[in-house]
Motif scaffolding. Structure first.
Motif, PDB file in Angstrom:
ATOM      1  N   GLN A 139       0.828  -1.198   0.000  1.00  0.00           N
ATOM      2  CA  GLN A 139       0.000   0.000   0.000  1.00  0.00           C
ATOM      3  C   GLN A 139       0.870   1.259   0.000  1.00  0.00           C
ATOM      4  OE1 GLN A 139      -2.636  -0.291   3.373  1.00  0.00           O
ATOM      5  NE2 GLN A 139      -3.282  -2.356   2.823  1.00  0.00           N
ATOM      6  N   ASP A 140       0.302   2.340  -0.517  1.00  0.00           N
ATOM      7  CA  ASP A 140       0.973   3.635  -0.554  1.00  0.00           C
ATOM      8  C   ASP A 140       0.122   4.686   0.143  1.00  0.00           C
ATOM      9  OD1 ASP A 140       2.961   2.509  -2.147  1.00  0.00           O
ATOM     10  OD2 ASP A 140       2.118   3.291  -4.022  1.00  0.00           O
ATOM     11  N   LEU A 141       0.788   5.631   0.771  1.00  0.00           N
ATOM     12  CA  LEU A 141       0.153   6.875   1.193  1.00  0.00           C
ATOM     13  C   LEU A 141       0.238   7.813  -0.001  1.00  0.00           C
ATOM     14  CD1 LEU A 141      -1.062   8.792   3.335  1.00  0.00           C
ATOM     15  CD2 LEU A 141       1.281   9.304   4.065  1.00  0.00           C
ATOM     16  N   HIS A 142      -0.911   8.209  -0.537  1.00  0.00           N
ATOM     17  CA  HIS A 142      -0.961   8.935  -1.809  1.00  0.00           C
ATOM     18  C   HIS A 142      -1.462  10.352  -1.606  1.00  0.00           C
ATOM     19  CE1 HIS A 142      -2.734   9.260  -6.142  1.00  0.00           C
ATOM     20  NE2 HIS A 142      -1.517   9.764  -6.089  1.00  0.00           N
ATOM     21  N   PHE A 143      -0.688  11.311  -2.122  1.00  0.00           N
ATOM     22  CA  PHE A 143      -1.081  12.720  -2.153  1.00  0.00           C
ATOM     23  C   PHE A 143      -1.315  13.080  -3.619  1.00  0.00           C
ATOM     24  CE2 PHE A 143       1.440  12.130   1.654  1.00  0.00           C
ATOM     25  CZ  PHE A 143       0.756  12.843   2.616  1.00  0.00           C
ATOM     26  N   PRO A 144      -2.547  12.956  -4.114  1.00  0.00           N
ATOM     27  CA  PRO A 144      -2.787  13.105  -5.550  1.00  0.00           C
ATOM     28  C   PRO A 144      -2.477  14.493  -6.095  1.00  0.00           C
ATOM     29  CG  PRO A 144      -4.856  12.961  -4.334  1.00  0.00           C
ATOM     30  CD  PRO A 144      -3.779  12.604  -3.368  1.00  0.00           C
ATOM     31  N   SER A 145      -2.735  15.532  -5.302  1.00  0.00           N
ATOM     32  CA  SER A 145      -2.474  16.894  -5.788  1.00  0.00           C
ATOM     33  C   SER A 145      -0.982  17.164  -5.952  1.00  0.00           C
ATOM     34  CB  SER A 145      -3.081  17.924  -4.834  1.00  0.00           C
ATOM     35  OG  SER A 145      -4.482  17.807  -4.777  1.00  0.00           O
ATOM     36  N   LEU A 146      -0.161  16.385  -5.262  1.00  0.00           N
ATOM     37  CA  LEU A 146       1.290  16.581  -5.297  1.00  0.00           C
ATOM     38  C   LEU A 146       1.998  15.570  -6.188  1.00  0.00           C
ATOM     39  CD1 LEU A 146       1.918  17.198  -1.471  1.00  0.00           C
ATOM     40  CD2 LEU A 146       1.306  18.855  -3.253  1.00  0.00           C
ATOM     41  N   GLY A 147       1.269  14.580  -6.676  1.00  0.00           N
ATOM     42  CA  GLY A 147       1.898  13.531  -7.468  1.00  0.00           C
ATOM     43  C   GLY A 147       2.863  12.702  -6.640  1.00  0.00           C
TER      44      GLY A 147
END
Length: 256
Positions: A139-147
């Motif tokens: 699993q990943d911790l994802h920050f979509p606005s930051l890529g």
């Protein structure tokens, strides 16, 4: 390591309105995400078994749920708790945050993935510092606005602005999907989280937070919220894209 996007879109102006004393104050939303890995031992088998019972009997986590665990009971069965805290404290100190953890509230959390969200409506006056305790679950911790995607494994540590959209998703996925967290599969992440006061000089400097960016608006508000380009915003729980607060997820990304 500090992550910061290489390109900035001038039209995307994020503003957090948060409680400061008896009033609402405004600030920018940081796009800086310090992350790294610290050496922490595996929690003892007795504690892991206790956590498993707590999750199955009381929390009953559904895909996307994030819930608090009893920390006081865990500490009584966790001889290396102080070592874990010290490892994060030393890491934070190296970033220019001496003693910040010692004065911050800490909680033990569990999640079965996490739908995309921001925490600015409740914790706009804080940054989160998370130490992940589980083994690699893919699993990943994802920050979509930051890529930005941060692979999660035991010892992963990260600090981020609570108003920055984030979620926990499967490594192969582009967004949050319930089917990625099926029953019977070990998908649980356990982590310690500290609430770092965003107005602390060291925290504000490390995340490059500017305050009082919209004083005329903040003086009219009576609750914490996040605005994007002059309008109150929400986050699509599946994609992490911004949308106008109160509108359907199908309008995500349509803010001016």
């Amino acid at each position: 390591m500090n992550h910061r996007p290489q390109q900035h879109q001038a039209q995307d102006l994020l503003t957090s309105y948060f409680w400061s004393g008896d009033g609402i104050r405004s600030r920018c939303v940081s796009d800086i995400v310090p992350c790294g890995r610290v050496d922490v031992p595996m929690p003892p088998a007795r504690l892991l078994a206790d956590w498993a019972r707590e999750i199955s009997s009381r929390l009953v986590l559904e895909p996307g749920d994030v819930e608090a665990m009893p920390l006081a009971r865990a500490r009584a069965r966790w001889p290396d708790y102080a070592r874990c805290v010290q490892a994060v404290s030393d890491w934070a100190c190296a970033l220019g945050l001496p003693g910040v953890l010692a004065g911050s509230d800490v909680a033990l959390m569990a999640c079965r993935g996490a739908r995309y969200h921001h925490d600015g409506a409740q914790y706009g006056g804080a940054a989160f510092c998370n130490l992940f305790l589980s083994e690699d679950r893919g699993q990943d911790l994802h920050f979509p606005s930051l890529g930005l995607r941060i692979p999660l494994s035991r010892g992963t540590v990260v600090i981020f602005d609570t108003c920055q959209p984030h979620g926990v998703i499967q490594r192969h996925s582009s967004g949050f999907h319930v089917a990625d967290f099926p029953p019977g599969q070990d998908c649980i992440q356990l982590f310690l989280t500290w609430e770092l006061p965003i107005e602390d000089t060291h925290v504000a400097h490390a995340l490059q937070v500017a305050f009082d960016t919209a004083p005329s608006t903040s003086s009219q508000l009576h609750e914490e919220q996040v605005w994007l380009n002059g309008a109150r915003a929400a986050v699509c729980p599946d994609s992490g894209r911004w949308c106008r607060a109160g509108e359907s997820p199908g309008s995500c990304g349509d803010l001016p």
